[in-house]
Design a protein around this motif. Sequence first.
Motif, PDB file in Angstrom:
ATOM      1  N   TYR A 264      17.625  30.989  12.740  1.00 13.72           N
ATOM      2  CA  TYR A 264      16.818  32.075  12.998  1.00 13.72           C
ATOM      3  C   TYR A 264      16.001  32.364  11.764  1.00 13.72           C
ATOM      4  N   MET A 265      16.697  32.500  10.704  1.00 15.46           N
ATOM      5  CA  MET A 265      15.955  33.093   9.288  1.00 15.46           C
ATOM      6  C   MET A 265      14.931  31.805   8.964  1.00 15.46           C
ATOM      7  N   ASP A 266      15.097  30.741   9.251  1.00 14.34           N
ATOM      8  CA  ASP A 266      14.166  29.721   9.008  1.00 14.34           C
ATOM      9  C   ASP A 266      12.742  29.839   9.704  1.00 14.34           C
ATOM     10  N   VAL A 267      12.944  30.215  10.944  1.00 15.62           N
ATOM     11  CA  VAL A 267      11.637  30.526  11.592  1.00 15.62           C
ATOM     12  C   VAL A 267      11.199  31.934  11.291  1.00 15.62           C
ATOM     13  N   LEU A 268      11.894  32.997  11.044  1.00 15.95           N
ATOM     14  CA  LEU A 268      11.247  34.129  10.701  1.00 15.95           C
ATOM     15  C   LEU A 268      10.508  33.972   9.477  1.00 15.95           C
ATOM     16  N   GLN A 269      11.134  33.357   8.465  1.00 13.74           N
ATOM     17  CA  GLN A 269      10.608  33.130   7.104  1.00 13.74           C
ATOM     18  C   GLN A 269       9.217  32.539   7.269  1.00 13.74           C
ATOM     19  N   PHE A 270       9.141  31.495   8.186  1.00 14.48           N
ATOM     20  CA  PHE A 270       7.992  30.524   8.241  1.00 14.48           C
ATOM     21  C   PHE A 270       6.730  31.390   8.854  1.00 14.48           C
ATOM     22  N   HIS A 271       7.185  32.395   9.849  1.00  8.27           N
ATOM     23  CA  HIS A 271       6.181  33.088  10.205  1.00  8.27           C
ATOM     24  C   HIS A 271       5.906  34.230   9.233  1.00  8.27           C
ATOM     25  N   GLU A 272       6.784  34.677   8.635  1.00 11.14           N
ATOM     26  CA  GLU A 272       6.457  35.644   7.392  1.00 11.14           C
ATOM     27  C   GLU A 272       5.214  34.973   6.501  1.00 11.14           C
ATOM     28  N   ASN A 273       5.265  33.542   6.324  1.00 10.93           N
ATOM     29  CA  ASN A 273       4.260  33.235   5.383  1.00 10.93           C
ATOM     30  C   ASN A 273       3.282  32.582   6.050  1.00 10.93           C
ATOM     31  N   GLY A 274       2.960  32.643   7.229  1.00 13.40           N
ATOM     32  CA  GLY A 274       1.895  32.033   8.088  1.00 13.40           C
ATOM     33  C   GLY A 274       1.812  30.823   8.596  1.00 13.40           C
ATOM     34  N   ILE A 275       3.146  30.129   8.559  1.00 15.33           N
ATOM     35  CA  ILE A 275       3.367  28.917   9.170  1.00 15.33           C
ATOM     36  C   ILE A 275       4.088  29.409  10.690  1.00 15.33           C
ATOM     37  N   LYS A 276       3.392  29.090  11.765  1.00 18.19           N
ATOM     38  CA  LYS A 276       3.686  29.696  13.135  1.00 18.19           C
ATOM     39  C   LYS A 276       4.104  28.771  14.234  1.00 18.19           C
ATOM     40  N   ASN A 277       3.884  27.512  14.017  1.00 19.85           N
ATOM     41  CA  ASN A 277       4.068  26.401  14.790  1.00 19.85           C
ATOM     42  C   ASN A 277       5.541  25.757  14.670  1.00 19.85           C
ATOM     43  N   VAL A 278       6.620  26.758  14.551  1.00 13.57           N
ATOM     44  CA  VAL A 278       8.221  26.576  14.243  1.00 13.57           C
ATOM     45  C   VAL A 278       8.867  27.081  15.184  1.00 13.57           C
ATOM     46  N   LYS A 348       5.845  29.514  -0.669  1.00  9.32           N
ATOM     47  CA  LYS A 348       4.699  30.170   0.044  1.00  9.32           C
ATOM     48  C   LYS A 348       3.964  29.063   1.165  1.00  9.32           C
ATOM     49  N   LYS A 349       2.992  29.335   1.789  1.00  8.87           N
ATOM     50  CA  LYS A 349       2.211  28.571   2.893  1.00  8.87           C
ATOM     51  C   LYS A 349       1.750  27.205   2.456  1.00  8.87           C
ATOM     52  N   ASP A 350       0.826  27.213   1.650  1.00  6.88           N
ATOM     53  CA  ASP A 350       0.165  26.041   1.159  1.00  6.88           C
ATOM     54  C   ASP A 350       0.964  25.112   0.583  1.00  6.88           C
ATOM     55  N   LYS A 351       1.908  25.489  -0.477  1.00 11.58           N
ATOM     56  CA  LYS A 351       2.779  24.221  -1.216  1.00 11.58           C
ATOM     57  C   LYS A 351       3.845  23.902   0.034  1.00 11.58           C
ATOM     58  N   THR A 352       4.319  24.845   0.907  1.00 13.13           N
ATOM     59  CA  THR A 352       5.190  24.230   1.902  1.00 13.13           C
ATOM     60  C   THR A 352       4.592  23.296   2.619  1.00 13.13           C
ATOM     61  N   LEU A 353       3.377  23.449   3.135  1.00 10.64           N
ATOM     62  CA  LEU A 353       2.773  22.357   4.000  1.00 10.64           C
ATOM     63  C   LEU A 353       2.415  21.172   3.247  1.00 10.64           C
ATOM     64  N   ASP A 354       2.220  21.353   1.996  1.00 16.76           N
ATOM     65  CA  ASP A 354       1.771  20.205   1.334  1.00 16.76           C
ATOM     66  C   ASP A 354       3.132  19.525   0.997  1.00 16.76           C
ATOM     67  N   PHE A 355       4.074  20.049   0.816  1.00 15.99           N
ATOM     68  CA  PHE A 355       5.399  19.341   0.901  1.00 15.99           C
ATOM     69  C   PHE A 355       5.847  18.618   2.192  1.00 15.99           C
ATOM     70  N   ILE A 356       5.758  19.344   3.063  1.00 14.30           N
ATOM     71  CA  ILE A 356       5.894  18.724   4.500  1.00 14.30           C
ATOM     72  C   ILE A 356       4.981  17.408   4.823  1.00 14.30           C
ATOM     73  N   ASN A 357       3.733  17.540   4.535  1.00 12.01           N
ATOM     74  CA  ASN A 357       2.905  16.614   4.644  1.00 12.01           C
ATOM     75  C   ASN A 357       3.014  15.274   3.787  1.00 12.01           C
ATOM     76  N   ASN A 358       3.562  15.396   2.688  1.00 12.91           N
ATOM     77  CA  ASN A 358       3.755  14.558   1.766  1.00 12.91           C
ATOM     78  C   ASN A 358       5.126  13.839   1.908  1.00 12.91           C
ATOM     79  N   ASN A 359       5.971  14.573   2.376  1.00 17.20           N
ATOM     80  CA  ASN A 359       7.459  13.953   2.506  1.00 17.20           C
ATOM     81  C   ASN A 359       7.690  13.665   3.863  1.00 17.20           C
TER      82      ASN A 359
END
Length: 645
Positions: A264-278, A348-359
């Motif tokens: 649950y907290m993973d989903v909430l934290q992603f939404h908190e940081n603007g990543i909502k497709n989770v 935060k959002k941008d670094k997290t998305l970069d990490f996901i895309n690159n890894n």
Amino acid sequence: MISKETIDKVFELARVEEVIADFVVLKKSGANYKGLSPFTNEKTPSFIVSPAKQIWKDFSSGKGGNVIAFLMEHEHFNYPESIKYIANKYNIEIVETNNFPENIEKKNERESLFIINKFAVSSFKENLNKEVSDSLEYLINRGLSKKIIDDFDLGFCLPKRSSFYESAKTKGFKDSYLEKTGLIIFNEEKVIDRFRDRIIFPIKSLSGRVLGFGGRTTISSKKTAKYINSPESEIYNKSKILYGIYESRQSIVKDDLCILVEGYMDVLQFHENGIKNVLASSGTSLTEDQITLISRLTSNIVLLFDGDTAGVNAALRSTDMILEKGLNVKICSFPEGEDPDSYVKDNKKDKTLDFINNNSKDFIEFKLSFYNEDLKDEDKKIDVIKSVIKSISKIPDRLKQEVYIKKCSQIIDIDESTLFNSLSSTEKNNSRLTRNKRISKNNDLSIVKKKKNIKPNNYFYELEKQIITILLKYGDNEITYEDVILSHSENGDIKEEKKNIKSKVFEKIFLDLQQDEIEFAHPPFQKIYKKLIELYNNQNKFVFEKFVNELDSDLSKIASDILIFDEKYSLHDWEKRNIYVKKIGSELSQLVNETLLNMRRYLIDERIKKLQKINIDKNKDELLQEVMRYSRLKKVLSSKLNRVV
């Protein structure tokens, strides 16, 4: 009861394509929209929505109807709930003539559970917002804003043993229903709130209805489970739902990607940081039903998990299931000591998305990377390659299989033909296992299936359907047709005179069927026919959308099925069965005339067959004469149809 004015307003403003798009990914296809069936596990879209007619049809399950029918089928709403859902969506004020009494016993069990859950959400939210404990502070310290806490309806159940129960009883809720929701535990003479002293996470359906709850304690104790969930109930099945599906659905569709996490907290934290497709599987292993739910929104999934062995094994199990459903999957593991919640909070959002895309790696890269050490040992290397081949064999798309075989060949430096041979062998084993399961299942259900698959498919059924089709599409149109008028000459002889007659299509059909005393053999068609004739006779303007909305769900489905595709009026080799009907698009008067003639001709054929089966010694001549009379009449009808008997 909801007022007629409200219902009329709902039907006036509701767009079937907009409502269904909340649950199914729809793509434009000519004048219609297409998507994957939300009722079956199909891989090729056969779910059609017609904006022009405001109806839908699912060819894989046979379901169909108007926008209300969809909500009743998909969300299991009753009629008033469907109206209210649409009213809320389009900001229509709901006016009720007589408010339903707040008596839970008058509701059916399923609705009772939903009502209790809705009350529980408001009660738990109120507790949290009163700041009666450190729970709100805990959530804020975890990095959640008041907005996210409100958006997800987070709450708190008071520490007192039966605080929620006492509150629920003041509203008149029945003990048996409170127990069935899982909110209350009745233990001998004790009554206990299941989620007492826990932060509450409501678990919602795709449409936002509360199905169950998750509860987290803020107390560190080995004796107390950190998380507990609602037990299975009439409305909650944890293997069929994903946390965050309601709040994330639109972003998943928009981004065409689902990021799958564990808690649950993973989903909430992603939404908190603007990543909502989770979405989150809520600590359970991913199931086929959950994958099917995701496939309604996107065909692309990224699995995020902790880098420990348990997380890797769970990801690998999920990967094969996702591939088998025809979806695309990538896997991303976080650095040691990190999880999705902590990583997005810190980066935060941008670094997290970069990490996901690159890894993010596809299943081949991931498996070979994870088992890298095993590749140095020849025996273990074979097991790893077999594991990769097994995953490839799950993919239903042959072209995708070939692409992955080529990639595997390049990475591990083994000839493609060898890998293809191994794939073929694996697929044969898979087919054998599947076939054995199917045989076992069929042995148990063969009798039931035989009965279930019986469908009306006779001539008269098709002819009746054609009559209904004509009335639905052209009932109020005016046609000119040639008719033979019998009269007496001056010397008393009967003479025939051909005249052109003008009439409405419905008048021609009604008078001809009445004159020949032809009754519809299939009750649903008979009901629709009577309603259509009544509507046209009252000189009301025919509007299909309004007409289908006034039918009950079964008749609405039939009418919708008939008109879902204008191009679907094929007659399925009727000529081979001695039935000749002009297709839609021919001259209308000829279409009407020939359909009616075919109906008469068919009934005469049936009458002749019955007479020929009669075996009696007496009155054989009389019987033969009757057969000849019907045969002559059949010949006349056939000549009108320009056919030779």
